[in-house]
Write a protein that holds these residues in place. Sequence first.
Motif, PDB file in Angstrom:
ATOM      1  N   PRO A 104       0.826  -1.209   0.000  1.00 52.69           N
ATOM      2  CA  PRO A 104       0.000   0.000   0.000  1.00 52.69           C
ATOM      3  C   PRO A 104       0.862   1.262   0.000  1.00 52.69           C
ATOM      4  O   PRO A 104       1.857   1.333   0.715  1.00 52.69           O
ATOM      5  N   ILE A 105       0.471   2.216  -0.826  1.00 48.28           N
ATOM      6  CA  ILE A 105       1.250   3.434  -1.016  1.00 48.28           C
ATOM      7  C   ILE A 105       0.889   4.451   0.063  1.00 48.28           C
ATOM      8  O   ILE A 105      -0.274   4.779   0.247  1.00 48.28           O
ATOM      9  N   THR A 106       1.900   4.922   0.766  1.00 43.73           N
ATOM     10  CA  THR A 106       1.652   5.936   1.790  1.00 43.73           C
ATOM     11  C   THR A 106       1.481   7.303   1.138  1.00 43.73           C
ATOM     12  O   THR A 106       2.039   7.572   0.069  1.00 43.73           O
ATOM     13  N   LEU A 107       0.714   8.159   1.789  1.00 43.83           N
ATOM     14  CA  LEU A 107       0.434   9.480   1.254  1.00 43.83           C
ATOM     15  C   LEU A 107       1.716  10.283   1.063  1.00 43.83           C
ATOM     16  O   LEU A 107       1.935  10.902   0.009  1.00 43.83           O
ATOM     17  N   GLN A 108       2.568  10.267   2.070  1.00 45.33           N
ATOM     18  CA  GLN A 108       3.792  11.062   2.003  1.00 45.33           C
ATOM     19  C   GLN A 108       4.697  10.599   0.865  1.00 45.33           C
ATOM     20  O   GLN A 108       5.258  11.407   0.120  1.00 45.33           O
ATOM     21  N   LYS A 109       4.836   9.272   0.706  1.00 42.04           N
ATOM     22  CA  LYS A 109       5.719   8.761  -0.336  1.00 42.04           C
ATOM     23  C   LYS A 109       5.157   9.041  -1.722  1.00 42.04           C
ATOM     24  O   LYS A 109       5.903   9.343  -2.658  1.00 42.04           O
ATOM     25  N   LEU A 110       3.839   8.948  -1.866  1.00 47.02           N
ATOM     26  CA  LEU A 110       3.205   9.244  -3.148  1.00 47.02           C
ATOM     27  C   LEU A 110       3.467  10.692  -3.551  1.00 47.02           C
ATOM     28  O   LEU A 110       3.935  10.967  -4.665  1.00 47.02           O
ATOM     29  N   LEU A 111       3.153  11.622  -2.651  1.00 45.79           N
ATOM     30  CA  LEU A 111       3.315  13.034  -2.976  1.00 45.79           C
ATOM     31  C   LEU A 111       4.776  13.395  -3.231  1.00 45.79           C
ATOM     32  O   LEU A 111       5.082  14.183  -4.129  1.00 45.79           O
ATOM     33  N   ARG A 112       5.675  12.799  -2.452  1.00 47.60           N
ATOM     34  CA  ARG A 112       7.090  13.093  -2.643  1.00 47.60           C
ATOM     35  C   ARG A 112       7.583  12.570  -3.992  1.00 47.60           C
ATOM     36  O   ARG A 112       8.305  13.267  -4.717  1.00 47.60           O
ATOM     37  N   SER A 113       7.173  11.351  -4.359  1.00 47.46           N
ATOM     38  CA  SER A 113       7.609  10.766  -5.636  1.00 47.46           C
ATOM     39  C   SER A 113       7.059  11.550  -6.817  1.00 47.46           C
ATOM     40  O   SER A 113       7.759  11.790  -7.799  1.00 47.46           O
ATOM     41  N   VAL A 114       5.788  11.938  -6.728  1.00 46.40           N
ATOM     42  CA  VAL A 114       5.169  12.716  -7.808  1.00 46.40           C
ATOM     43  C   VAL A 114       5.871  14.064  -7.950  1.00 46.40           C
ATOM     44  O   VAL A 114       6.202  14.498  -9.057  1.00 46.40           O
ATOM     45  N   GLU A 115       6.113  14.723  -6.827  1.00 52.44           N
ATOM     46  CA  GLU A 115       6.769  16.029  -6.864  1.00 52.44           C
ATOM     47  C   GLU A 115       8.168  15.927  -7.461  1.00 52.44           C
ATOM     48  O   GLU A 115       8.558  16.736  -8.305  1.00 52.44           O
ATOM     49  N   GLN A 116       8.934  14.912  -7.046  1.00 55.65           N
ATOM     50  CA  GLN A 116      10.292  14.741  -7.560  1.00 55.65           C
ATOM     51  C   GLN A 116      10.293  14.447  -9.048  1.00 55.65           C
ATOM     52  O   GLN A 116      11.128  14.968  -9.798  1.00 55.65           O
ATOM     53  N   ALA A 117       9.355  13.594  -9.491  1.00 61.35           N
ATOM     54  CA  ALA A 117       9.294  13.252 -10.921  1.00 61.35           C
ATOM     55  C   ALA A 117       8.953  14.468 -11.759  1.00 61.35           C
ATOM     56  O   ALA A 117       9.511  14.676 -12.841  1.00 61.35           O
ATOM     57  N   LEU A 118       8.026  15.304 -11.271  1.00 59.54           N
ATOM     58  CA  LEU A 118       7.625  16.492 -12.030  1.00 59.54           C
ATOM     59  C   LEU A 118       8.715  17.553 -12.030  1.00 59.54           C
ATOM     60  O   LEU A 118       8.906  18.255 -13.021  1.00 59.54           O
ATOM     61  N   VAL A 119       9.433  17.680 -10.925  1.00 55.38           N
ATOM     62  CA  VAL A 119      10.513  18.670 -10.845  1.00 55.38           C
ATOM     63  C   VAL A 119      11.614  18.327 -11.841  1.00 55.38           C
ATOM     64  O   VAL A 119      12.172  19.204 -12.506  1.00 55.38           O
ATOM     65  N   LYS A 120      11.918  17.036 -11.986  1.00 54.36           N
ATOM     66  CA  LYS A 120      12.987  16.615 -12.897  1.00 54.36           C
ATOM     67  C   LYS A 120      12.661  16.935 -14.342  1.00 54.36           C
ATOM     68  O   LYS A 120      13.557  17.114 -15.164  1.00 54.36           O
ATOM     69  N   THR A 121      11.368  16.983 -14.675  1.00 54.29           N
ATOM     70  CA  THR A 121      10.976  17.222 -16.066  1.00 54.29           C
ATOM     71  C   THR A 121      10.646  18.675 -16.355  1.00 54.29           C
ATOM     72  O   THR A 121      10.349  19.023 -17.489  1.00 54.29           O
ATOM     73  N   THR A 122      10.683  19.528 -15.334  1.00 52.85           N
ATOM     74  CA  THR A 122      10.389  20.951 -15.529  1.00 52.85           C
ATOM     75  C   THR A 122      11.654  21.671 -15.961  1.00 52.85           C
ATOM     76  O   THR A 122      12.648  21.680 -15.237  1.00 52.85           O
ATOM     77  N   PRO A 123      11.664  22.276 -17.169  1.00 53.78           N
ATOM     78  CA  PRO A 123      12.877  22.971 -17.626  1.00 53.78           C
ATOM     79  C   PRO A 123      13.199  24.162 -16.750  1.00 53.78           C
ATOM     80  O   PRO A 123      12.309  24.936 -16.380  1.00 53.78           O
ATOM     81  N   ARG A 124      14.472  24.306 -16.420  1.00 56.45           N
ATOM     82  CA  ARG A 124      14.888  25.445 -15.604  1.00 56.45           C
ATOM     83  C   ARG A 124      15.186  26.643 -16.495  1.00 56.45           C
ATOM     84  O   ARG A 124      15.814  26.498 -17.541  1.00 56.45           O
ATOM     85  N   PRO A 125      14.734  27.835 -16.109  1.00 51.01           N
ATOM     86  CA  PRO A 125      15.027  29.019 -16.917  1.00 51.01           C
ATOM     87  C   PRO A 125      16.509  29.327 -16.919  1.00 51.01           C
ATOM     88  O   PRO A 125      17.210  29.123 -15.925  1.00 51.01           O
ATOM     89  N   ALA A 126      17.015  29.813 -18.059  1.00 49.20           N
ATOM     90  CA  ALA A 126      18.424  30.162 -18.153  1.00 49.20           C
ATOM     91  C   ALA A 126      18.712  31.366 -17.278  1.00 49.20           C
ATOM     92  O   ALA A 126      17.889  32.295 -17.199  1.00 49.20           O
ATOM     93  N   PRO A 127      19.858  31.383 -16.598  1.00 49.69           N
ATOM     94  CA  PRO A 127      20.177  32.527 -15.737  1.00 49.69           C
ATOM     95  C   PRO A 127      20.348  33.797 -16.555  1.00 49.69           C
ATOM     96  O   PRO A 127      20.886  33.768 -17.669  1.00 49.69           O
TER      97      PRO A 127
END
Length: 230
Positions: A104-127
Amino acid sequence: MATILVVDDELGIRALLSEILSDEGHTIELAENATQARAYRERARPDLVLLDIWMPDVDGVTLLKEWGGSGLLTMPVIMMSGHGTIDTAVEATKYGASAFLEKPITLQKLLRSVEQALVKTTPRPAPAPVGLSSYLRPEPLASMPAPGHVLPTVSHHIPSSPSSEQSFDLDRPLREARDAFEKSYFEFHLAKENGSMTRVAEKTGLERTHLYRKLKQLGVDLTRNKRGAS
């Protein structure tokens, strides 16, 4: 917010993940087998896929390989399983999975995994380029109180939202003062978390059903900060 495709043959799992992630402001698409997941991927590209491994028609790892081989694996995929092994997780990662969640998937682990996966795919703006003037511009000196200056006293108040403050009258009966404080407290966290009941429950340490009852009792307007409300 992201569009997330949840692929699982269990109705209860689909409903639970849909409720939690919708509450976080995401748009949720559902598929109960690989056939429906294929059809959705052919017409749209989700920002993230939560993919069950053990399904009756085609298992999740096979579907993952299929997407990878056909150039459709252009989004992060988090694999899920209640009977997974280390070898299964390694295999899924080998074929492009970004994470593995054990049921069973815990709430904290689900939200953390989703957030990490989405952050990795979000392009960072050039400085932004830094000019020479940025280095030559003097920094303002912090103002210091003059000798003998008396600092002003701080009035009693609590913030009602991250960007505003609310006066808090202490000259009232204890019960009324407590209710007023609790209402402001919950309104502050609702505004800070953009209306996410899941995150407010985590922050305040209350179970969600209890939290709903408490907010209703205090007369808190839940529609004001609800994300995605039309």
